[in-house]
Design a protein around this motif. Structure first.
Motif, PDB file in Angstrom:
ATOM      1  N   VAL A   4       0.798  -1.079   0.136  1.00 10.39           N
ATOM      2  CA  VAL A   4      -0.118  -0.134   0.114  1.00 10.39           C
ATOM      3  C   VAL A   4       0.902   1.274  -0.161  1.00 10.39           C
ATOM      4  CG1 VAL A   4      -1.763   1.264   1.357  1.00 10.39           C
ATOM      5  CG2 VAL A   4      -1.676  -1.291   1.251  1.00 10.39           C
ATOM      6  N   GLU A   5       0.734   2.002  -1.050  1.00 14.26           N
ATOM      7  CA  GLU A   5       1.570   3.191  -0.963  1.00 14.26           C
ATOM      8  C   GLU A   5       0.880   4.463  -0.294  1.00 14.26           C
ATOM      9  OE1 GLU A   5       4.399   3.325  -2.502  1.00 14.26           O
ATOM     10  OE2 GLU A   5       4.271   1.462  -3.767  1.00 14.26           O
ATOM     11  N   ASN A   6       1.487   5.177   0.313  1.00 11.62           N
ATOM     12  CA  ASN A   6       0.694   6.324   1.118  1.00 11.62           C
ATOM     13  C   ASN A   6      -0.495   5.909   1.896  1.00 11.62           C
ATOM     14  OD1 ASN A   6       2.417   8.121  -0.278  1.00 11.62           O
ATOM     15  ND2 ASN A   6       1.285   7.957  -2.135  1.00 11.62           N
TER      16      ASN A   6
ATOM     17  N   ALA B  62      -6.239  -6.345  15.081  1.00  6.55           N
ATOM     18  CA  ALA B  62      -6.365  -5.045  14.504  1.00  6.55           C
ATOM     19  C   ALA B  62      -7.475  -5.298  13.474  1.00  6.55           C
ATOM     20  CB  ALA B  62      -5.038  -4.894  13.480  1.00  6.55           C
ATOM     21  N   ASP B  63      -7.760  -6.378  12.910  1.00  7.46           N
ATOM     22  CA  ASP B  63      -8.937  -6.619  12.089  1.00  7.46           C
ATOM     23  C   ASP B  63     -10.089  -6.506  12.837  1.00  7.46           C
ATOM     24  OD1 ASP B  63     -10.256  -7.129   9.685  1.00  7.46           O
ATOM     25  OD2 ASP B  63      -9.970  -9.354   9.691  1.00  7.46           O
ATOM     26  N   TRP B  64     -10.295  -7.076  14.207  1.00  2.27           N
ATOM     27  CA  TRP B  64     -11.358  -7.045  14.744  1.00  2.27           C
ATOM     28  C   TRP B  64     -11.804  -5.866  15.162  1.00  2.27           C
ATOM     29  CZ3 TRP B  64     -14.530 -10.993  16.710  1.00  2.27           C
ATOM     30  CH2 TRP B  64     -15.527 -10.478  17.923  1.00  2.27           C
ATOM     31  N   PHE B  65     -10.639  -4.862  15.587  1.00  2.00           N
ATOM     32  CA  PHE B  65     -11.016  -3.430  16.111  1.00  2.00           C
ATOM     33  C   PHE B  65     -11.013  -2.445  14.947  1.00  2.00           C
ATOM     34  CE2 PHE B  65      -9.998  -5.362  20.149  1.00  2.00           C
ATOM     35  CZ  PHE B  65     -11.062  -5.010  20.921  1.00  2.00           C
ATOM     36  N   GLY B  66     -10.872  -2.880  13.680  1.00  2.00           N
ATOM     37  CA  GLY B  66     -11.078  -2.173  12.574  1.00  2.00           C
ATOM     38  C   GLY B  66      -9.927  -1.139  12.259  1.00  2.00           C
ATOM     39  N   VAL B  67      -8.585  -1.730  12.818  1.00  2.00           N
ATOM     40  CA  VAL B  67      -7.326  -0.818  12.613  1.00  2.00           C
ATOM     41  C   VAL B  67      -6.764  -1.356  11.143  1.00  2.00           C
ATOM     42  CG1 VAL B  67      -4.952  -0.668  13.346  1.00  2.00           C
ATOM     43  CG2 VAL B  67      -7.138  -0.652  14.950  1.00  2.00           C
ATOM     44  N   GLU B  68      -6.490  -0.357  10.247  1.00  2.00           N
ATOM     45  CA  GLU B  68      -6.436  -0.939   9.069  1.00  2.00           C
ATOM     46  C   GLU B  68      -4.689  -0.959   8.584  1.00  2.00           C
ATOM     47  OE1 GLU B  68      -8.004   2.040   6.246  1.00  2.00           O
ATOM     48  OE2 GLU B  68      -9.485   2.146   7.922  1.00  2.00           O
ATOM     49  N   ASN B  69      -3.815  -0.257   9.481  1.00  2.00           N
ATOM     50  CA  ASN B  69      -2.530  -0.131   9.318  1.00  2.00           C
ATOM     51  C   ASN B  69      -1.806  -0.811  10.531  1.00  2.00           C
ATOM     52  OD1 ASN B  69      -2.678   1.099   6.420  1.00  2.00           O
ATOM     53  ND2 ASN B  69      -3.409   2.699   7.713  1.00  2.00           N
ATOM     54  N   ILE B  70      -0.649  -1.242  10.286  1.00  2.00           N
ATOM     55  CA  ILE B  70       0.375  -1.730  11.138  1.00  2.00           C
ATOM     56  C   ILE B  70       1.832  -1.652  10.566  1.00  2.00           C
ATOM     57  CG2 ILE B  70       1.153  -3.755  12.698  1.00  2.00           C
ATOM     58  CD1 ILE B  70      -1.302  -5.147  12.534  1.00  2.00           C
ATOM     59  N   ILE B  71       2.441  -0.684  11.314  1.00  2.00           N
ATOM     60  CA  ILE B  71       3.801  -0.258  10.979  1.00  2.00           C
ATOM     61  C   ILE B  71       4.645  -0.981  11.721  1.00  2.00           C
ATOM     62  CG2 ILE B  71       5.388   1.634  10.807  1.00  2.00           C
ATOM     63  CD1 ILE B  71       1.951   2.862  10.783  1.00  2.00           C
ATOM     64  N   CYS B  72       5.581  -1.977  11.237  1.00  2.00           N
ATOM     65  CA  CYS B  72       6.586  -2.587  11.707  1.00  2.00           C
ATOM     66  C   CYS B  72       8.089  -2.415  11.497  1.00  2.00           C
ATOM     67  CB  CYS B  72       6.361  -4.171  11.088  1.00  2.00           C
ATOM     68  SG  CYS B  72       4.741  -4.911  10.995  1.00  2.00           S
TER      69      CYS B  72
ATOM     70  N   LEU C  12      -5.283 -10.315   4.997  1.00  2.00           N
ATOM     71  CA  LEU C  12      -5.817  -9.718   3.626  1.00  2.00           C
ATOM     72  C   LEU C  12      -6.182  -8.227   4.047  1.00  2.00           C
ATOM     73  CD1 LEU C  12      -7.246 -12.555   1.425  1.00  2.00           C
ATOM     74  CD2 LEU C  12      -4.988 -11.735   1.486  1.00  2.00           C
ATOM     75  N   ARG C  13      -6.849  -8.035   4.987  1.00  2.00           N
ATOM     76  CA  ARG C  13      -7.717  -6.879   5.260  1.00  2.00           C
ATOM     77  C   ARG C  13      -6.776  -5.652   6.048  1.00  2.00           C
ATOM     78  NH1 ARG C  13     -11.865 -10.784   5.839  1.00  2.00           N
ATOM     79  NH2 ARG C  13     -11.121 -11.259   8.044  1.00  2.00           N
ATOM     80  N   VAL C  14      -5.565  -6.047   6.626  1.00  2.00           N
ATOM     81  CA  VAL C  14      -4.692  -5.222   7.294  1.00  2.00           C
ATOM     82  C   VAL C  14      -3.273  -5.062   6.336  1.00  2.00           C
ATOM     83  CG1 VAL C  14      -3.552  -4.819   9.624  1.00  2.00           C
ATOM     84  CG2 VAL C  14      -5.708  -6.308   9.517  1.00  2.00           C
ATOM     85  N   ASN C  15      -3.048  -3.756   6.400  1.00  2.00           N
ATOM     86  CA  ASN C  15      -1.790  -3.326   5.849  1.00  2.00           C
ATOM     87  C   ASN C  15      -0.753  -3.450   6.584  1.00  2.00           C
ATOM     88  OD1 ASN C  15      -3.459  -2.969   3.533  1.00  2.00           O
ATOM     89  ND2 ASN C  15      -3.792  -0.737   4.373  1.00  2.00           N
TER      90      ASN C  15
ATOM     91  N   LYS D 170       9.669  10.565  12.567  1.00  2.00           N
ATOM     92  CA  LYS D 170      10.219  11.815  12.145  1.00  2.00           C
ATOM     93  C   LYS D 170       9.328  12.317  11.029  1.00  2.00           C
ATOM     94  CE  LYS D 170      14.887  13.465  12.516  1.00  2.00           C
ATOM     95  NZ  LYS D 170      16.236  12.843  12.061  1.00  2.00           N
ATOM     96  N   LYS D 171       9.113  11.405   9.999  1.00  2.00           N
ATOM     97  CA  LYS D 171       8.229  12.132   8.849  1.00  2.00           C
ATOM     98  C   LYS D 171       6.708  12.219   9.276  1.00  2.00           C
ATOM     99  CE  LYS D 171       9.586   9.062   5.480  1.00  2.00           C
ATOM    100  NZ  LYS D 171       9.402   8.323   4.203  1.00  2.00           N
ATOM    101  N   ASN D 172       6.050  11.614  10.428  1.00  2.00           N
ATOM    102  CA  ASN D 172       4.726  11.864  10.661  1.00  2.00           C
ATOM    103  C   ASN D 172       4.591  12.723  11.828  1.00  2.00           C
ATOM    104  OD1 ASN D 172       3.036  10.056   8.447  1.00  2.00           O
ATOM    105  ND2 ASN D 172       5.157   8.942   9.092  1.00  2.00           N
ATOM    106  N   LYS D 173       5.487  13.603  12.266  1.00  2.00           N
ATOM    107  CA  LYS D 173       5.292  14.329  13.568  1.00  2.00           C
ATOM    108  C   LYS D 173       4.276  14.755  13.992  1.00  2.00           C
ATOM    109  CE  LYS D 173       9.951  16.049  14.354  1.00  2.00           C
ATOM    110  NZ  LYS D 173      11.005  17.014  13.987  1.00  2.00           N
TER     111      LYS D 173
END
Lengths: 250, 250
Positions: free
Chosen positions: B99-101, B128-138, B159-162, B173-176
């Motif tokens: 997933v870009e951006n 995450a999928d249960w609680f509707g959280v779409e993005n996991i940054i690892c 398949l449903r979680v990025n 830093k980029k997402n301050k």
């Protein structure tokens, strides 16, 4: 030769049948073994350890008959270990004495209906210990809390939480005055429960959930609401969420 | 002979290096494979299954080139299986397109700092999928979400979680402008947080927790209060408790 006999005995303790017959269980690794050696409610029957560990932990061994302490090299320790990487020391302890007449009044307890996965059992025992839950009532076919994988993952929590294996249906009949809350995919949201100061929370088997019989005898069905699409939550995670809500209800 | 080649190829996919080179992963068992075959964002490259499964699931195979479907008996399936009991079917799928951006605004996301245990990773993806959280940054050293054990335990949730693997420090830093909440053994109680509609919740490594560097860059430390004595909570359980509080904050 002596080592071989000890190795065979310890290996046999990976089976529940032999643990039950002997009233003992096995613990591995410096952290778990040290914690159990410092506990007063269980007794150490055998220690097998590398020379270095024995030397460094002499003080922990002061109450143990030297006849029961065996120096073993890595090779021998590997042959008794149930871990991927055997870890310096393995020891045999007596099980905790069973708690007669556990007090279920004015407190929160857990009940597990055929929980099968040792990892989940270990995690649930730690969760109970974290939230100050003293008693876990387990169906007779739930995984044994002295299963080596459970022991390894619970560490000290195993000593602080009482596990009672019994027939759940009879237990519920005998304790009718206590409310039983059944975790389920439908029911009252755990976020909408009133403050509960006495109750037993029922958690089901990993794939089948709670049995029909148990569900029918429960006072109330409760559920963790869903905001996404997953089919279910892991049993230990559900236990954690429910207890966090009940114990810290504001 | 053909079977042998396929078996060798599939066995190689237990290693991240080969999965990355080929851009594919392996899934096993009727439930997981059927779910993945019905998904549109991944493509099935190879199916190995028992005759009976192929016969019963003909309709699922309608878009697959028959050259890539292999009938295998239990013996061969066993040799490619990473499960204790191989289960009728194993299949190779292309990974999801990255997933870009990814959109992190006006929503709750997760960030994992060197999570190591595949079981925990799988459980967290399901949470995450249960609680509707779409993005996991690892972090780059977190366990691969295409590790066979992770795939097996997350099922459709994968398949449903990025999942985005990246350098966490640079990402922060980029997402301050987004608040980062660090799960820790001290900090503000999760039960006392104000309503949060945008934020990233940081979960640390199973034994070491969050690294100093990450902790320092976080906006706020949060904690799950303790009523008992356990040293810590399992990483996945902590994630479940935190998300349940944040998502269903009343």
């Amino acid at each position: 030769m002596l080592s071989k006999k000890i190795v065979k005995y310890i290996q046999s303790l990976s089976h529940k049948k032999f643990r039950d017959e002997e009233g003992v269980f096995i613990a591995e690794g410096p952290k778990v073994v040290s914690e159990f050696l410092s506990a007063e409610i269980i007794e150490c029957k055998i220690i097998c350890a590398e020379k270095e560990w024995l030397f460094e932990n002499e003080i922990l061994l002061k109450n143990i008959n030297l006849e029961n302490v065996f120096e073993m090299d890595e090779h021998w320790l590997k042959s008794i270990s149930l871990l991927k990487t055997p870890n310096k020391v393995a020891a045999v302890f007596t099980k905790k004495p069973p708690v007669e007449n556990q007090n279920l009044h004015d407190r929160i307890s857990l009940m597990l209906d055929d929980l099968q996965d040792p990892g989940n059992m270990g995690t649930i025992i730690r969760i109970a210990d974290w939230f100050g839950v003293e008693n876990i009532i387990c169906s007779e076919h739930s995984v044994d809390c002295y299963n080596p994988k459970v022991v390894q993952s619970t560490m000290g929590s195993l000593l602080r939480v009482n596990l009672i294996y019994t027939n759940l249906k009879l237990f519920m009949k005998k304790n009718k005055h206590i409310p039983f809350y059944a975790a389920s995919l439908s029911g009252v949201s755990v976020f909408k429960l009133p403050k509960i100061t006495q109750g037993i929370f029922l958690i089901g088997n990993e794939s089948k959930g709670l049995s029909e019989e148990i569900l029918k005898s429960a006072s109330q069905k409760i559920t963790i609401p869903k905001a996404g699409h997953a089919e279910s939550l892991n049993a230990a995670v559900a236990t954690g969420i429910i207890l966090s809500q009940v114990v810290f209800h504001s």
